[in-house]
Design a protein around this motif. Structure first.
Motif, PDB file in Angstrom:
ATOM      1  N   ILE A  61       0.846  -1.206   0.000  1.00 19.38           N
ATOM      2  CA  ILE A  61       0.000   0.000   0.000  1.00 19.38           C
ATOM      3  C   ILE A  61       0.878   1.251   0.000  1.00 19.38           C
ATOM      4  O   ILE A  61       0.611   2.220  -0.736  1.00 19.38           O
ATOM      5  N   ALA A  62       1.965   1.215   0.772  1.00 24.28           N
ATOM      6  CA  ALA A  62       2.880   2.364   0.807  1.00 24.28           C
ATOM      7  C   ALA A  62       3.492   2.599  -0.577  1.00 24.28           C
ATOM      8  O   ALA A  62       3.634   3.747  -1.024  1.00 24.28           O
ATOM      9  N   ALA A  63       3.835   1.503  -1.273  1.00 25.44           N
ATOM     10  CA  ALA A  63       4.420   1.648  -2.616  1.00 25.44           C
ATOM     11  C   ALA A  63       3.400   2.268  -3.573  1.00 25.44           C
ATOM     12  O   ALA A  63       3.745   3.133  -4.388  1.00 25.44           O
ATOM     13  N   VAL A  64       2.148   1.839  -3.475  1.00 29.66           N
ATOM     14  CA  VAL A  64       1.116   2.397  -4.369  1.00 29.66           C
ATOM     15  C   VAL A  64       0.924   3.887  -4.061  1.00 29.66           C
ATOM     16  O   VAL A  64       0.823   4.716  -4.974  1.00 29.66           O
ATOM     17  N   LYS A  65       0.923   4.243  -2.774  1.00 31.55           N
ATOM     18  CA  LYS A  65       0.779   5.672  -2.411  1.00 31.55           C
ATOM     19  C   LYS A  65       1.953   6.476  -2.949  1.00 31.55           C
ATOM     20  O   LYS A  65       1.783   7.558  -3.504  1.00 31.55           O
ATOM     21  N   GLU A  66       3.148   5.928  -2.779  1.00 28.22           N
ATOM     22  CA  GLU A  66       4.342   6.675  -3.201  1.00 28.22           C
ATOM     23  C   GLU A  66       4.393   6.851  -4.719  1.00 28.22           C
ATOM     24  O   GLU A  66       4.598   7.956  -5.227  1.00 28.22           O
ATOM     25  N   VAL A  67       4.184   5.756  -5.437  1.00 27.81           N
ATOM     26  CA  VAL A  67       4.330   5.825  -6.902  1.00 27.81           C
ATOM     27  C   VAL A  67       3.213   6.671  -7.516  1.00 27.81           C
ATOM     28  O   VAL A  67       3.438   7.425  -8.459  1.00 27.81           O
ATOM     29  N   SER A  68       1.998   6.565  -6.948  1.00 25.33           N
ATOM     30  CA  SER A  68       0.870   7.316  -7.546  1.00 25.33           C
ATOM     31  C   SER A  68       0.791   8.743  -7.019  1.00 25.33           C
ATOM     32  O   SER A  68       0.193   9.607  -7.653  1.00 25.33           O
ATOM     33  N   GLY A  69       1.346   8.970  -5.821  1.00 22.01           N
ATOM     34  CA  GLY A  69       1.212  10.278  -5.180  1.00 22.01           C
ATOM     35  C   GLY A  69      -0.184  10.505  -4.613  1.00 22.01           C
ATOM     36  O   GLY A  69      -0.569  11.627  -4.293  1.00 22.01           O
ATOM     37  N   VAL A  70      -0.972   9.417  -4.474  1.00 22.45           N
ATOM     38  CA  VAL A  70      -2.345   9.543  -3.958  1.00 22.45           C
ATOM     39  C   VAL A  70      -2.425   8.859  -2.593  1.00 22.45           C
ATOM     40  O   VAL A  70      -1.958   7.728  -2.430  1.00 22.45           O
ATOM     41  N   ASP A  71      -3.051   9.541  -1.643  1.00 29.00           N
ATOM     42  CA  ASP A  71      -3.193   8.975  -0.304  1.00 29.00           C
ATOM     43  C   ASP A  71      -4.464   8.127  -0.262  1.00 29.00           C
ATOM     44  O   ASP A  71      -5.522   8.605   0.132  1.00 29.00           O
ATOM     45  N   ILE A  72      -4.394   6.878  -0.679  1.00 33.84           N
ATOM     46  CA  ILE A  72      -5.601   6.074  -0.826  1.00 33.84           C
ATOM     47  C   ILE A  72      -6.223   5.754   0.540  1.00 33.84           C
ATOM     48  O   ILE A  72      -5.528   5.699   1.552  1.00 33.84           O
ATOM     49  N   VAL A  73      -7.543   5.548   0.535  1.00 35.43           N
ATOM     50  CA  VAL A  73      -8.266   5.302   1.792  1.00 35.43           C
ATOM     51  C   VAL A  73      -8.242   3.800   2.099  1.00 35.43           C
ATOM     52  O   VAL A  73      -8.716   2.984   1.303  1.00 35.43           O
ATOM     53  N   VAL A  74      -7.687   3.465   3.280  1.00 34.12           N
ATOM     54  CA  VAL A  74      -7.542   2.056   3.661  1.00 34.12           C
ATOM     55  C   VAL A  74      -8.290   1.832   4.969  1.00 34.12           C
ATOM     56  O   VAL A  74      -8.052   2.539   5.951  1.00 34.12           O
ATOM     57  N   GLU A  75      -9.213   0.874   4.965  1.00 35.95           N
ATOM     58  CA  GLU A  75      -9.934   0.539   6.196  1.00 35.95           C
ATOM     59  C   GLU A  75      -9.351  -0.725   6.796  1.00 35.95           C
ATOM     60  O   GLU A  75      -9.371  -1.787   6.163  1.00 35.95           O
ATOM     61  N   GLU A  76      -8.844  -0.609   8.009  1.00 35.88           N
ATOM     62  CA  GLU A  76      -8.257  -1.788   8.648  1.00 35.88           C
ATOM     63  C   GLU A  76      -9.372  -2.594   9.284  1.00 35.88           C
ATOM     64  O   GLU A  76     -10.177  -2.066  10.046  1.00 35.88           O
ATOM     65  N   THR A  77      -9.435  -3.894   8.932  1.00 32.59           N
ATOM     66  CA  THR A  77     -10.504  -4.738   9.472  1.00 32.59           C
ATOM     67  C   THR A  77      -9.908  -6.007  10.059  1.00 32.59           C
ATOM     68  O   THR A  77      -8.694  -6.179  10.102  1.00 32.59           O
ATOM     69  N   GLU A  78     -10.811  -6.908  10.498  1.00 32.44           N
ATOM     70  CA  GLU A  78     -10.392  -8.178  11.085  1.00 32.44           C
ATOM     71  C   GLU A  78      -9.640  -9.030  10.057  1.00 32.44           C
ATOM     72  O   GLU A  78      -9.798  -8.828   8.849  1.00 32.44           O
ATOM     73  N   ARG A  79      -8.906 -10.012  10.557  1.00 30.09           N
ATOM     74  CA  ARG A  79      -8.278 -10.997   9.670  1.00 30.09           C
ATOM     75  C   ARG A  79      -9.354 -11.698   8.830  1.00 30.09           C
ATOM     76  O   ARG A  79     -10.478 -11.873   9.303  1.00 30.09           O
ATOM     77  N   ARG A  80      -8.973 -12.120   7.629  1.00 31.55           N
ATOM     78  CA  ARG A  80      -9.856 -12.953   6.812  1.00 31.55           C
ATOM     79  C   ARG A  80      -9.563 -14.401   7.142  1.00 31.55           C
ATOM     80  O   ARG A  80      -8.422 -14.747   7.437  1.00 31.55           O
ATOM     81  N   LEU A  81     -10.572 -15.252   7.036  1.00 27.97           N
ATOM     82  CA  LEU A  81     -10.359 -16.676   7.291  1.00 27.97           C
ATOM     83  C   LEU A  81      -9.393 -17.249   6.242  1.00 27.97           C
ATOM     84  O   LEU A  81      -9.542 -16.961   5.051  1.00 27.97           O
ATOM     85  N   GLY A  82      -8.415 -18.008   6.681  1.00 22.57           N
ATOM     86  CA  GLY A  82      -7.598 -18.768   5.722  1.00 22.57           C
ATOM     87  C   GLY A  82      -6.456 -17.999   5.084  1.00 22.57           C
ATOM     88  O   GLY A  82      -5.893 -18.476   4.099  1.00 22.57           O
ATOM     89  N   ASP A  83      -6.093 -16.820   5.584  1.00 22.03           N
ATOM     90  CA  ASP A  83      -4.931 -16.117   5.034  1.00 22.03           C
ATOM     91  C   ASP A  83      -3.667 -16.584   5.759  1.00 22.03           C
ATOM     92  O   ASP A  83      -3.571 -16.465   6.983  1.00 22.03           O
ATOM     93  N   ALA A  84      -2.694 -17.105   4.997  1.00 24.66           N
ATOM     94  CA  ALA A  84      -1.427 -17.510   5.601  1.00 24.66           C
ATOM     95  C   ALA A  84      -0.656 -16.256   6.021  1.00 24.66           C
ATOM     96  O   ALA A  84      -0.779 -15.204   5.391  1.00 24.66           O
ATOM     97  N   VAL A  85       0.134 -16.372   7.087  1.00 25.37           N
ATOM     98  CA  VAL A  85       0.943 -15.239   7.546  1.00 25.37           C
ATOM     99  C   VAL A  85       1.899 -14.810   6.439  1.00 25.37           C
ATOM    100  O   VAL A  85       2.013 -13.637   6.098  1.00 25.37           O
ATOM    101  N   GLN A  86       2.561 -15.800   5.861  1.00 25.91           N
ATOM    102  CA  GLN A  86       3.607 -15.489   4.885  1.00 25.91           C
ATOM    103  C   GLN A  86       3.697 -16.601   3.839  1.00 25.91           C
ATOM    104  O   GLN A  86       3.701 -17.777   4.195  1.00 25.91           O
TER     105      GLN A  86
END
Ligand SMILES: NC(=O)c1ccc[n+]([C@@H]2O[C@H](COP(=O)([O-])OP(=O)(O)OC[C@H]3O[C@@H](n4cnc5c(N)ncnc54)[C@H](O)[C@@H]3O)[C@@H](O)[C@H]2O)c1
Length: 332
Positions: A268-293
């Motif tokens: 997200i930081a890379a997209v903000k930097e390259v585009s120069g736009v401060d995009i709106v990000v809503e932080e929410t709960e974890r999604r089921l089944g997302d691996a850490v890495q």
């Protein structure tokens, strides 16, 4: 030199269209037939070869194509790819990904097409171990019907290669991102769920905001880490795999990634930097089944195929994605 004839299923889709673009401009002068039902692909994305608009499940029509054309190889992209949908509609995934692959493989044996490249996925690794990079020898443990439908196809390939005169390269893609470096093709898939695409759509004003699922993962910044690979580098891996098989190479399962990752916040930081736009990000709960890495161990593909990535740079990947979204927004 005799022209080799290649069948590309799903060649009107995101990754397939990038491969067709490289195949069409390759010095080998390949003859290309794209088979696609345009369910998520687009006619305009097929820049080279002949497009046959057909469903893989139309067995008699697909068999007719095999009978008419003498293919030297098949590159098989066609499939359904939305993980949450695979949980609510597994029948669709086992039919489109596993059953249709079986039909295609049977036709290859019947019509003596000996070389096959398959779009597999890091989803076969499931949750990974959360720490070390995934190697091709790791245990596979997919956690959703999408991953299972793909792993079942890998198993069929393995068994076919043992039993018949047939070789394959199964490429396990990590997180595919970006668009063609010259802006000729890009991702048009409706309702795509890919992070870099969604963030780029926010930056270009196509979406108002995006969600960040989970900020309490055991990583440096609390968000999940993925190995993002530029779609042209991934496409090149298919051409390298094709040359390898056409020269008589043995069957292989190969990771496709760069071997290092970026967190969701870093993307997200890379997209903000390259585009120069401060995009709106809503932080929410974890999604089921997302691996850490999920990061690939990336050396096998380099040593077996001689694949050399050219675009291993997150900001460059983001730039190509942003340019493509801008182009899509301004096209009629
Ligand atoms: N995009 C990713 O990040 C990713 C990651 C890992 C693996 N993959 C695999 O790569 C392949 C291509 O993915 P993509 O992102 O380009 O998806 P996509 O949806 O853009 O492309 C799939 C193409 O297949 C066609 N198709 C689907 N079902 C068909 C059928 N029954 N008959 C004929 N054509 C059909 C669609 O019209 C589309 O053009 C898929 O097999 C997917 O599982 C993708």
């Amino acid at each position: 030199m005799e022209r080799k004839k290649i069948l590309v299923t799903g060649g009107a889709g995101y990754i397939g269209s990038h491969v067709v673009n490289l195949l069409g401009s390759a010095p080998e002068n390949y003859e290309i037939v794209v088979l696609d039902n345009l369910s998520t692909g687009r006619r305009e994305s097929v820049l080279y070869g002949e497009l046959v608009e057909e469903h893989l499940e139309n067995l008699s029509a697909v068999e007719k194509i095999f009978a008419q054309e003498k293919f030297d190889a098949v590159i098989h992209f066609a499939g359904s790819i939305v993980v949450p949908e695979s949980v609510t509609d597994p029948a669709k995934y086992y039919a489109n990904n596993t059953e249709n692959s079986l039909h295609l493989l049977k036709l290859c044996i019947q019509y003596k097409v000996k070389n096959f490249i398959f779009s597999s996925t890091a989803a076969v690794y499931g949750m990974g171990d959360g720490e070390s990079p995934c190697t091709e020898d790791d245990h596979t443990l997919p956690i959703n019907p999408y991953g299972r439908s793909k792993l079942m196809t890998e198993w069929m390939l393995e068994d076919f290669a043992k039993a018949y005169d047939f070789n394959y390269v199964a490429l396990r893609y990590f997180n595919v991102a970006g668009a063609n470096i010259d802006g000729k093709v890009g991702q048009c898939t409706p309702n795509a769920t890919h992070l870099i695409k969604i963030a780029s759509q926010c930056a270009t004003g196509v979406r108002e905001k995006m969600s960040l699922f989970g900020t309490d993962y055991p990583t440096a910044d609390g968000t999940c880490i993925r190995d993002y690979i530029h779609v042209d580098d991934l496409a090149q891996a298919h051409l390298d795999g094709l040359s390898y098989l056409l020269k008589g190479g043995e069957s292989q399962i190969l990771n496709c990634g760069y071997g290092h990752g970026a967190s969701v916040r870093e993307v997200i930081a890379a997209v903000k930097e390259v585009s120069g736009v401060d995009i709106v990000v809503e932080e929410t709960e974890r999604r089921l089944g997302d691996a850490v890495q999920l990061i690939s161990k990336a050396d096998k593909i380099q040593s077996v195929l001689g694949w050399k990535p050219k675009y291993d740079d997150l900001k460059l990947i983001v730039k190509t994605a942003l340019d493509w979204e801008e182009k899509l927004k301004n096209s009629p």
